[in-house]
Motif scaffolding. Structure first.
Motif, PDB file in Angstrom:
ATOM      1  N   ASP A   1      -1.281  -2.751  -6.714  1.00  0.00           N
ATOM      2  CA  ASP A   1      -0.391  -3.568  -5.891  1.00  0.00           C
ATOM      3  C   ASP A   1      -0.196  -4.917  -6.565  1.00  0.00           C
TER       4      ASP A   1
ATOM      5  N   ALA B   1       0.665   4.062  -2.974  1.00  0.00           N
ATOM      6  CA  ALA B   1       0.307   5.455  -2.713  1.00  0.00           C
ATOM      7  C   ALA B   1       1.358   6.405  -3.282  1.00  0.00           C
TER       8      ALA B   1
ATOM      9  N   PRO C   1       0.801  -1.232   0.000  1.00  0.00           N
ATOM     10  CA  PRO C   1       0.000   0.000   0.000  1.00  0.00           C
ATOM     11  C   PRO C   1       0.832   1.280   0.000  1.00  0.00           C
TER      12      PRO C   1
END
Length: 333
Positions: free
Chosen positions: A194, A182, A178
């Motif tokens: 991902d 981001a 994550p």
């Protein structure tokens, strides 16, 4: 001076922070007070005694590191005195020595650090930046392009995403976890996914379906099953650009290869652009270094840098090997 020295090939713990003699510049060389030293994944392989683009050191102990930036504080015989006191950056080449407070470099390898770049950013561009610009020689991106960038939170991946965005291309960045996803989104990717999740290809296909598009180029530095899934996103006429195969686990660490028949059936091309192909196309690596620094100075490319104190070189190596870094890893003496 303090330096990181390798006394025996093996794990990261073999990198020792210790006092050693100051290096003496030979004729045609300068000595740099190092403000930043680049760490490359290749360094971890050489630390273990593996061969690669550069030969493993013939003699131990050795000081690793091939990218440095800092201030010229001493000159060898016959070296142009105009270099003295200048802020410079250099890719040292086949002779290591960068993980140190002082490093000697051939004067003909030096570049002035452009205004607006700090030493760590300059180090990122002299190595990672030049490779990125070398990769981009093999593709032409524009508003009609859809670029898939593997390892998009890494040093090269970060710059590829920025360049593709600057051309108006649709950019899809693949990253692990994550936090990295981001970061890729913040860096300008239209879609960041991902690739440790099993359904990531479906996410990308759904996004492309809404655009009525297929991928036109895959920039592949991981190989293995991730590269295979990314290439499956290419439409007819798509390019698979290979510049590494660093994967493990989900990414099995092997280059993705195709037969001529498979490429013809898919209507795509696949090319490994590292080594002689890149050097020949660019007319050498120095033009790519100059261009990379200029792109950063102009603000068109800005590297992400993850800094470690020089004494923590072993931790930097471990983080690289376990995919625990984002951007270019740099040591600060």
């Amino acid at each position: 001076m303090h330096a990181i020295r390798l006394h025996a090939f093996g794990p990261a713990e073999n990198l020792r922070h210790e006092l050693t003699d100051d290096p003496v510049p030979a004729p045609g060389q300068v000595r740099i007070a190092v403000a930043a030293a680049g760490v490359h994944l290749i360094d971890t392989a050489l630390r273990e005694g593996m061969t690669g683009p550069y030969p493993a050191p013939a003699e131990l102990p050795t000081i690793p590191g091939r990218e440095v930036a800092g201030t010229v504080e001493s000159l060898g015989e016959g070296t142009d005195p105009a270099w003295l006191g200048r802020h410079v950056v250099a890719h040292i080449g086949t002779a290591p020595g960068g993980y140190a407070e002082l490093a000697v470099v051939d004067a003909d390898k030096l570049h002035p650090v452009p205004a607006g770049l700090d030493a760590a950013e300059a180090v990122a561009m002299i190595g990672t930046g030049r490779t990125t610009l070398g990769i981009l020689q093999f593709t032409e991106l524009g508003p009609d392009s859809v670029a898939v960038v593997t390892a998009a939170a890494g040093g090269i991946g970060t710059l590829l995403v920025q360049h593709a965005r600057n051309t108006g291309a649709t950019v899809i960045g693949l990253a692990g976890g994550p936090a990295k996803v981001a970061r890729v989104k913040e860096n300008g990717a239209d879609l960041a996914v991902d690739y440790t999740l099993p359904d990531w290809p479906r996410q990308v296909r759904m996004h492309l379906d809404t655009l009525g598009r297929r991928a036109t180029v895959v920039y592949d530095s991981v190989g293995g099953v991730t590269a295979r899934a990314a290439v499956d996103l290419l439409g007819s006429g798509g390019q698979h650009i290979v510049f590494g195969w660093s994967g493990e686990g989900l990414h099995d660490g092997r280059p993705l290869t195709f037969t001529d028949e498979d490429l013809a059936a898919r209507g795509i091309t696949s090319q490994n652009v590292l080594g002689p192909a890149m050097i020949q196309k660019a007319g050498g690596m120095r033009p790519l270094e100059t261009l990379a620094l200029a792109e950063a100075a102009a603000g068109r490319l800005r590297p992400t840098v993850q800094r470690y104190p020089l004494a923590e070189a072993a931790a930097a190596h471990r983080a690289l090997e376990t995919r625990g870094t984002m951007g270019k890893v740099v040591l600060i003496p």
